[in-house]
Design a protein around this motif. Structure first.
Motif, PDB file in Angstrom:
ATOM      1  N   ALA A  55       0.770  -1.212   0.088  1.00  0.00           N
ATOM      2  CA  ALA A  55      -0.014  -0.031  -0.008  1.00  0.00           C
ATOM      3  C   ALA A  55       0.814   1.286  -0.165  1.00  0.00           C
ATOM      4  O   ALA A  55       1.730   1.344   0.796  1.00  0.00           O
ATOM      5  CB  ALA A  55      -0.969   0.049   1.160  1.00  0.00           C
ATOM      6  N   ASN A  56       0.484   2.339  -0.441  1.00  0.00           N
ATOM      7  CA  ASN A  56       0.963   3.633  -0.580  1.00  0.00           C
ATOM      8  C   ASN A  56       0.240   4.367   0.240  1.00  0.00           C
ATOM      9  O   ASN A  56       0.577   5.519   0.703  1.00  0.00           O
ATOM     10  CB  ASN A  56       0.925   4.129  -2.011  1.00  0.00           C
ATOM     11  N   ALA A  57      -1.190   4.104   0.847  1.00  0.00           N
ATOM     12  CA  ALA A  57      -1.944   4.824   1.771  1.00  0.00           C
ATOM     13  C   ALA A  57      -2.372   3.766   2.715  1.00  0.00           C
ATOM     14  O   ALA A  57      -3.120   2.469   2.279  1.00  0.00           O
ATOM     15  CB  ALA A  57      -2.737   5.777   1.149  1.00  0.00           C
ATOM     16  N   ARG A  88      10.402  -0.149   3.678  1.00  0.00           N
ATOM     17  CA  ARG A  88       9.560   1.060   4.261  1.00  0.00           C
ATOM     18  C   ARG A  88       8.913   0.535   5.515  1.00  0.00           C
ATOM     19  O   ARG A  88       7.890  -0.259   5.653  1.00  0.00           O
ATOM     20  CB  ARG A  88       8.282   1.540   3.177  1.00  0.00           C
ATOM     21  N   GLN A  91       4.708   2.367   8.857  1.00  0.00           N
ATOM     22  CA  GLN A  91       3.839   3.163   7.910  1.00  0.00           C
ATOM     23  C   GLN A  91       4.716   4.040   7.355  1.00  0.00           C
ATOM     24  O   GLN A  91       4.140   5.008   6.694  1.00  0.00           O
ATOM     25  CB  GLN A  91       2.527   3.724   8.780  1.00  0.00           C
ATOM     26  N   ARG A  93       6.554   6.426   4.483  1.00  0.00           N
ATOM     27  CA  ARG A  93       6.257   6.944   3.210  1.00  0.00           C
ATOM     28  C   ARG A  93       5.263   6.477   2.934  1.00  0.00           C
ATOM     29  O   ARG A  93       5.011   5.923   1.733  1.00  0.00           O
ATOM     30  CB  ARG A  93       7.504   6.282   2.517  1.00  0.00           C
ATOM     31  N   ARG A  94       4.215   6.277   3.683  1.00  0.00           N
ATOM     32  CA  ARG A  94       2.734   5.892   3.339  1.00  0.00           C
ATOM     33  C   ARG A  94       1.935   6.992   4.034  1.00  0.00           C
ATOM     34  O   ARG A  94       2.171   7.463   4.794  1.00  0.00           O
ATOM     35  CB  ARG A  94       2.266   4.507   3.625  1.00  0.00           C
TER      36      ARG A  94
END
Length: 109
Positions: A55-57, A88, A91, A93-94
């Motif tokens: 995930a990016n978010a 990463r 969390q 860089r999300r």
């Protein structure tokens, strides 16, 4: 509408909706996170970890419970300890959003 319904409104495509469905399903099936047994993860734990890893978010939704987050959500966040050695970690860089619902004395700040 429950706290689990709110994140669905923030998702706009099929890929995001599928990730939401996987996370929601896996959170309800998570065994208690037990650090000494972290190498023996359940299918639900592995699914949650892999979904967050990709995930990016992240949107974390929880009811207020005695002035904090629910044990179910806390257990899911504890399970993400498996990300600690990733490029990463946790969390980082999300984008992270939070939704908290509460009533009564817990709703006041």
């Amino acid at each position: 509408m429950t706290s689990l319904d709110h994140p669905h409104h923030a998702l706009t495509n099929d890929e995001s909706s599928n990730a939401y469905d996987r996370c929601t399903r896996s959170i309800h099936g998570l065994p208690l996170y037990a650090p000494p047994n972290a190498n023996e993860l359940s299918k639900a734990q592995r699914e949650l970890i892999e979904t967050v890893r990709a995930a990016n978010a992240i949107i974390v939704a929880t009811p207020g419970y005695h002035g904090g987050i629910s044990g179910l959500v806390r257990n899911a966040l504890d399970t993400l300890e498996a990300l600690r050695d990733d490029e990463r970690p946790y969390q980082e860089r999300r984008a992270v959003g939070s939704i908290v619902t509460a009533y009564g004395w817990q709703a006041r700040s």
